[in-house]
Write a protein that holds these residues in place. Sequence first.
Motif, PDB file in Angstrom:
ATOM      1  N   CYS A  88      39.150 -86.678  26.200  1.00 21.76           N
ATOM      2  CA  CYS A  88      38.270 -87.158  27.260  1.00 21.76           C
ATOM      3  C   CYS A  88      37.723 -85.955  28.016  1.00 21.76           C
ATOM      4  O   CYS A  88      38.483 -85.084  28.448  1.00 21.76           O
ATOM      5  CB  CYS A  88      39.075 -88.065  28.192  1.00 21.76           C
ATOM      6  SG  CYS A  88      38.230 -88.485  29.713  1.00 21.76           S
ATOM      7  N   LEU A  90      36.512 -85.954  30.914  1.00 20.49           N
ATOM      8  CA  LEU A  90      36.738 -86.077  32.356  1.00 20.49           C
ATOM      9  C   LEU A  90      38.106 -85.544  32.769  1.00 20.49           C
ATOM     10  O   LEU A  90      38.236 -84.880  33.776  1.00 20.49           O
ATOM     11  CB  LEU A  90      36.592 -87.539  32.794  1.00 20.49           C
ATOM     12  CG  LEU A  90      35.210 -88.154  32.572  1.00 20.49           C
ATOM     13  CD1 LEU A  90      35.232 -89.640  32.909  1.00 20.49           C
ATOM     14  CD2 LEU A  90      34.160 -87.429  33.387  1.00 20.49           C
ATOM     15  N   CYS A  91      39.136 -85.877  31.999  1.00 20.41           N
ATOM     16  CA  CYS A  91      40.488 -85.459  32.382  1.00 20.41           C
ATOM     17  C   CYS A  91      41.084 -84.430  31.421  1.00 20.41           C
ATOM     18  O   CYS A  91      42.084 -83.777  31.759  1.00 20.41           O
ATOM     19  CB  CYS A  91      41.414 -86.666  32.478  1.00 20.41           C
ATOM     20  SG  CYS A  91      41.765 -87.452  30.892  1.00 20.41           S
ATOM     21  N   HIS A 100      40.092 -96.060  27.787  1.00 19.66           N
ATOM     22  CA  HIS A 100      40.479 -94.855  28.522  1.00 19.66           C
ATOM     23  C   HIS A 100      39.373 -94.454  29.500  1.00 19.66           C
ATOM     24  O   HIS A 100      39.645 -94.159  30.660  1.00 19.66           O
ATOM     25  CB  HIS A 100      40.764 -93.684  27.575  1.00 19.66           C
ATOM     26  CG  HIS A 100      41.055 -92.421  28.316  1.00 19.66           C
ATOM     27  ND1 HIS A 100      42.295 -92.140  28.841  1.00 19.66           N
ATOM     28  CD2 HIS A 100      40.252 -91.390  28.675  1.00 19.66           C
ATOM     29  CE1 HIS A 100      42.253 -90.986  29.478  1.00 19.66           C
ATOM     30  NE2 HIS A 100      41.012 -90.508  29.396  1.00 19.66           N
ATOM     31  N   CYS A 105      41.882 -93.356  32.346  1.00 23.32           N
ATOM     32  CA  CYS A 105      41.657 -91.959  32.716  1.00 23.32           C
ATOM     33  C   CYS A 105      41.944 -91.768  34.217  1.00 23.32           C
ATOM     34  O   CYS A 105      41.503 -92.561  35.049  1.00 23.32           O
ATOM     35  CB  CYS A 105      40.204 -91.595  32.415  1.00 23.32           C
ATOM     36  SG  CYS A 105      39.766 -89.924  32.921  1.00 23.32           S
TER      37      CYS A 105
END
Length: 141
Positions: A88, A90-91, A100, A105
């Motif tokens: 991911c 984002l994370c 997710h 997430c």
Amino acid sequence: MIILDATKKDKLVWKHDNVEHPFSSSAVWNALRQRGEEVNWAHLVWFSSCIPKHAFIMWLIIREKLLTQDKILKWSPSRRLNMNVMCCSLCIAAFDSHSHLFFECKYSMQVWLRVRNDAFMQHIPPKWNDIMDWLNAREQV
Ligand SMILES: [Zn+2]
């Protein structure tokens, strides 16, 4: 053989089922597309003042058609070996997938909790079905 007549004005037409119609993109689209049954969430995606780009993304989300890594993996299984590609963005802590991206997430969960509070949806659990049920009930009031 085409005979040109300079005294007549040009016009756009298209032929469908051997009948000439005045041309318009919407008329052609409506004639060519296959219509399915209207879904109960259509009014949540398409409405008179909707922003087409947002409506399209919402449609992708509801249909779980966003191009997340789990979808891409079906085309290219060798990508699974590379966490840098599959994680991911984002994370950077887990594999990317539809569930997710929206509710598992850590980063997007913070965004959801903020939006939920601002939209007075504090009692709505972080699940698509619950959110869609709430939105559908709200729109029908
Ligand atoms: Zn994440």
